[in-house]
Design an enzyme around this catalytic site. Sequence first.
Site, PDB file in Angstrom:
ATOM      1  N   LYS A  50       0.823  -1.207   0.000  1.00 54.70           N
ATOM      2  CA  LYS A  50       0.000   0.000   0.000  1.00 54.70           C
ATOM      3  C   LYS A  50       0.855   1.253   0.000  1.00 54.70           C
ATOM      4  O   LYS A  50       0.606   2.203  -0.747  1.00 54.70           O
ATOM      5  CB  LYS A  50      -0.928  -0.037   1.219  1.00 54.70           C
ATOM      6  CG  LYS A  50      -1.922   1.108   1.341  1.00 54.70           C
ATOM      7  CD  LYS A  50      -1.358   2.392   1.910  1.00 54.70           C
ATOM      8  CE  LYS A  50      -0.612   2.180   3.208  1.00 54.70           C
ATOM      9  NZ  LYS A  50       0.127   3.432   3.592  1.00 54.70           N
ATOM     10  N   GLN A  94      -5.482  -1.331  10.270  1.00 51.10           N
ATOM     11  CA  GLN A  94      -5.238  -2.648   9.678  1.00 51.10           C
ATOM     12  C   GLN A  94      -5.687  -3.765  10.618  1.00 51.10           C
ATOM     13  O   GLN A  94      -5.332  -3.790  11.794  1.00 51.10           O
ATOM     14  CB  GLN A  94      -3.745  -2.788   9.358  1.00 51.10           C
ATOM     15  CG  GLN A  94      -3.359  -4.084   8.707  1.00 51.10           C
ATOM     16  CD  GLN A  94      -3.991  -4.272   7.334  1.00 51.10           C
ATOM     17  OE1 GLN A  94      -4.182  -3.311   6.599  1.00 51.10           O
ATOM     18  NE2 GLN A  94      -4.324  -5.495   6.994  1.00 51.10           N
ATOM     19  N   ASP A 117     -11.809   2.072   4.388  1.00 54.49           N
ATOM     20  CA  ASP A 117     -12.056   0.629   4.322  1.00 54.49           C
ATOM     21  C   ASP A 117     -13.534   0.326   4.065  1.00 54.49           C
ATOM     22  O   ASP A 117     -13.885  -0.778   3.658  1.00 54.49           O
ATOM     23  CB  ASP A 117     -11.635  -0.045   5.640  1.00 54.49           C
ATOM     24  CG  ASP A 117     -10.395  -0.901   5.481  1.00 54.49           C
ATOM     25  OD1 ASP A 117     -10.049  -1.251   4.330  1.00 54.49           O
ATOM     26  OD2 ASP A 117      -9.773  -1.229   6.503  1.00 54.49           O
TER      27      ASP A 117
END
Length: 282
Positions: A50, A94, A117
Amino acid sequence: MTARIIDGKAVAERLRGQLAARIATLPFRPGLRVVRVGEDPASGVYVRNKDRAAAAAGFDSATIHLPADTRESDLLMLVEDLNIDPAVDGILVQLPLPPQIRPDMVIAAIDPAKDVDGFHPVNAGRLAAQQHGLVPCTPKGVMHLLREAGARLPGARAVVLGRSQIVGRPMAQLLLSADCTVTIAHSRTRDLAAECRRAEILVAAVGRAEMVRGDWIGAGAVVIDVGINRDVAGKLVGDVAFAEASERAAAITPVPGGVGPMTIACLLENTLEAALARRGAH
């Protein structure tokens, strides 16, 4: 029949290029902050990929890495700081998190406008109500891949194998919004193979190595394999037995190189969307 391979890596590269071109026209750099707690190896790989993709596309991106013994209250304070930081457009915490931290509490603490997300209950509700919001990255990436495959969505029989909040349920909502006739199948579904065989579009997201065999695939189906697993030999494989399924499907995603690259590309797409929406731009 030998299936056409849907090259997620190429589609993701194209999308990232489009995002970079758009960012180059802006008077600001969209800000993305990723919070990683602990040392989960898979999370480490994802976050590094990422970081590279975000930097290449022109995002103002940084990862905040916290120790595994971080208290939930401290993580929630950090999230609140990011919520009020005007330089931050997107926040991603995360998963998985260490056991002392409740993921639901953390997700609910993120400003829905910065929830890139797409997991916040507000964004989940907007998706279910067919209202604009930030959509989970993997299902969003699957929709890009279905368009790339030339799948005819309106009226198509779509089966989503798996009912997780991260992939299965939002995937079904997106397919329904695209006018598919959608079935969600799962571990309690009777005659699972027969349900899958009826699908013109099959999205497999169960997390079991090569569970979907070739004879589960209807002739000419488009197969999207979301799974990332290791087989008994340690090889990276999906939820679908790729070689077998390729003999029956019209198009199929490989593992690796299918859905995975799209998840990061769509995270960046969500971050740009969030940045523009926060500034009243398009």
